[in-house]
Design a protein around this motif. Structure first.
Motif, PDB file in Angstrom:
ATOM      1  N   UNK A  71      -7.958 -51.758   1.180  1.00 16.15           N
ATOM      2  CA  UNK A  71      -8.582 -52.618   0.186  1.00 16.15           C
ATOM      3  C   UNK A  71     -10.010 -52.844   0.662  1.00 16.15           C
ATOM      4  N   UNK A  72     -10.960 -52.220  -0.020  1.00 13.98           N
ATOM      5  CA  UNK A  72     -12.362 -52.384   0.350  1.00 13.98           C
ATOM      6  C   UNK A  72     -12.828 -53.701  -0.269  1.00 13.98           C
ATOM      7  N   UNK A  73     -12.964 -54.723   0.552  1.00 14.24           N
ATOM      8  CA  UNK A  73     -13.240 -56.065   0.031  1.00 14.24           C
ATOM      9  C   UNK A  73     -14.729 -56.413   0.056  1.00 14.24           C
ATOM     10  N   UNK A 130     -25.188 -52.957   5.292  1.00  8.62           N
ATOM     11  CA  UNK A 130     -24.839 -52.120   6.440  1.00  8.62           C
ATOM     12  C   UNK A 130     -23.400 -52.202   6.915  1.00  8.62           C
ATOM     13  N   UNK A 131     -22.600 -53.122   6.365  1.00  7.58           N
ATOM     14  CA  UNK A 131     -21.218 -53.276   6.825  1.00  7.58           C
ATOM     15  C   UNK A 131     -20.239 -53.049   5.687  1.00  7.58           C
ATOM     16  N   UNK A 132     -19.072 -52.523   6.051  1.00  6.32           N
ATOM     17  CA  UNK A 132     -17.985 -52.286   5.109  1.00  6.32           C
ATOM     18  C   UNK A 132     -16.752 -52.991   5.676  1.00  6.32           C
ATOM     19  N   UNK A 133     -16.154 -53.873   4.880  1.00  7.91           N
ATOM     20  CA  UNK A 133     -14.998 -54.669   5.314  1.00  7.91           C
ATOM     21  C   UNK A 133     -13.768 -54.191   4.557  1.00  7.91           C
ATOM     22  N   UNK A 134     -12.673 -53.949   5.304  1.00  2.00           N
ATOM     23  CA  UNK A 134     -11.426 -53.467   4.698  1.00  2.00           C
ATOM     24  C   UNK A 134     -10.237 -54.256   5.235  1.00  2.00           C
ATOM     25  N   UNK A 135      -9.222 -54.403   4.406  1.00  2.00           N
ATOM     26  CA  UNK A 135      -7.866 -54.697   4.862  1.00  2.00           C
ATOM     27  C   UNK A 135      -7.109 -53.367   4.816  1.00  2.00           C
ATOM     28  N   UNK A 136      -6.414 -53.031   5.897  1.00  2.00           N
ATOM     29  CA  UNK A 136      -5.717 -51.752   5.990  1.00  2.00           C
ATOM     30  C   UNK A 136      -4.231 -52.005   6.240  1.00  2.00           C
ATOM     31  N   UNK A 137      -3.381 -51.342   5.450  1.00  4.90           N
ATOM     32  CA  UNK A 137      -1.927 -51.411   5.626  1.00  4.90           C
ATOM     33  C   UNK A 137      -1.399 -50.005   5.905  1.00  4.90           C
TER      34      UNK A 137
END
Length: 357
Positions: free
Chosen positions: A66-68, A110-117
């Protein structure tokens, strides 16, 4: 050499065409405020179904990421509400760079935040640094960090290798002995794993993490557990490019096993309690707080740059002069650089990461 693994980062639901007809707002009349974005769910072969309820996703596909918060064209964030609703992150930082971008090491966010399952093991992979990625891929490199939300009781990740040299690595690939050369590392919830570019790594089945990374979508697969896709084809490997970027230096801890980029004594880093400093690196800083009660005043992490708040558990409110908003598990909020002080209010065991660059 095969091309890099630019996996299809497509929303599992109908794509939002947010860039059409974006209204121009009067900079002088705007009270800039924190912005929430719609998550971009990404179907992956190894993904799962547990986090769908967190993000309101209704699909039968296994969702791995999920790219938040993302300014990457392969999965662009769109503002969910407020005066900027419908604007992409790219449009927001282009129109108001001093407010929502600040002093950035990239010309984009410059940053990419994800939740990963991960319901299955991810491929064993490595990311290039900036110099290689810009020269070969036209993208940036990827240094990242994982905050472990959940894992099995005997949870592990793959981190590092035992290849003595590039030749040793190539021999292992040719002989089908890559798995024998991997290093395994135990993990537990609440732990941080820092993954510099050049580090061989993989998340394994049953692990859920928040990932903070440089904005990049370049991955080189080394080994994929002999899996095949829905059409019976193995996913491509990137043996040659991985050989170029893997860290083989036996004197560099990142070549073998890397301690958490954590400061065990937060006060020594000048971080006021109850914050804990988890990661400090050239690309980002991560702080953590878990609130049981009360109100927490916060000063922004770096003057002239925005803060990012990631809610990993519980619920509460974010308050600032002139407004407030609810925050709950799964929310990610971009705070304007003009907001140098704000307040976090706990409702129910609010747990947050605060990230800045």
């Amino acid at each position: 050499m095969r091309a890099a693994a630019r996996e299809d980062v497509r929303p599992s639901r109908t794509r939002i065409l947010a860039g059409e007809g974006v209204r121009q707002l009067d900079h002088a009349r705007i009270d800039f405020e924190p912005v929430k974005f719609q998550p971009v769910p990404v179907a992956r072969l190894w993904g799962g179904h547990r986090l769908k309820s967190w993000f309101g996703v209704d699909t039968d596909e296994p969702i791995g990421e999920y790219w938040v918060l993302s300014g990457h064209p392969n999965g662009m964030s769109v503002a969910a509400s407020g005066p900027f609703a419908g604007m992409t992150l790219a449009e927001l930082v282009e129109q108001y760079p001093s407010v929502y971008l600040g002093h950035s090491p990239q010309p984009r966010f410059p940053l990419l935040i994800k939740f990963i399952e991960a319901s299955q093991d991810l491929s064993v992979q490595v990311h290039p640094d900036d110099a290689y990625a810009q020269r070969v891929e036209g993208d940036f490199g990827k240094t990242e960090a994982w905050y472990i939300l959940e894992c099995p009781p005997d949870g592990r990740v793959i981190y590092g290798h035992q290849f003595r040299s590039q030749a040793d690595y190539r021999e292992a690939v040719e002989a089908g002995r890559v798995q024998e050369k991997l290093r395994w590392r135990p993990i537990q919830p609440g732990q941080v794993v820092f993954v510099p570019a050049g580090t061989l790594h993989a998340l394994l089945a049953g692990t859920i993490v928040v990932e903070v990374q440089q904005t990049s979508d370049v991955t080189y697969r080394v080994y994929d557990w002999d899996r095949v896709d829905a059409n019976g084809n193995p996913r491509p490997l990137h043996v040659d490019k991985a050989a170029d970027v893997l860290n083989f230096d036996p004197d560099d801890p990142a070549a073998q096993t890397h301690p958490e980029a954590a400061n065990p004594d937060a006060s020594a880093a000048g971080v006021p309690a109850p914050w804990r400093r988890l990661v400090t690196c050239p690309y980002f800083t991560m702080d953590h707080v878990h609130l049981d009660t009360g109100t927490l005043p916060v000063e922004s992490g770096r003057a002239g740059n925005p803060d990012i708040l990631i809610a990993m558990g519980g619920s509460g409110r974010l308050s600032w002069p002139g407004g407030d908003m609810s925050i709950r598990r799964g929310d990610t909020v971009l705070l304007p650089a003009t907001l140098t002080q704000y307040t976090v209010v706990n409702d129910d065991r609010l747990e947050l990461l605060r990230v800045f660059y």
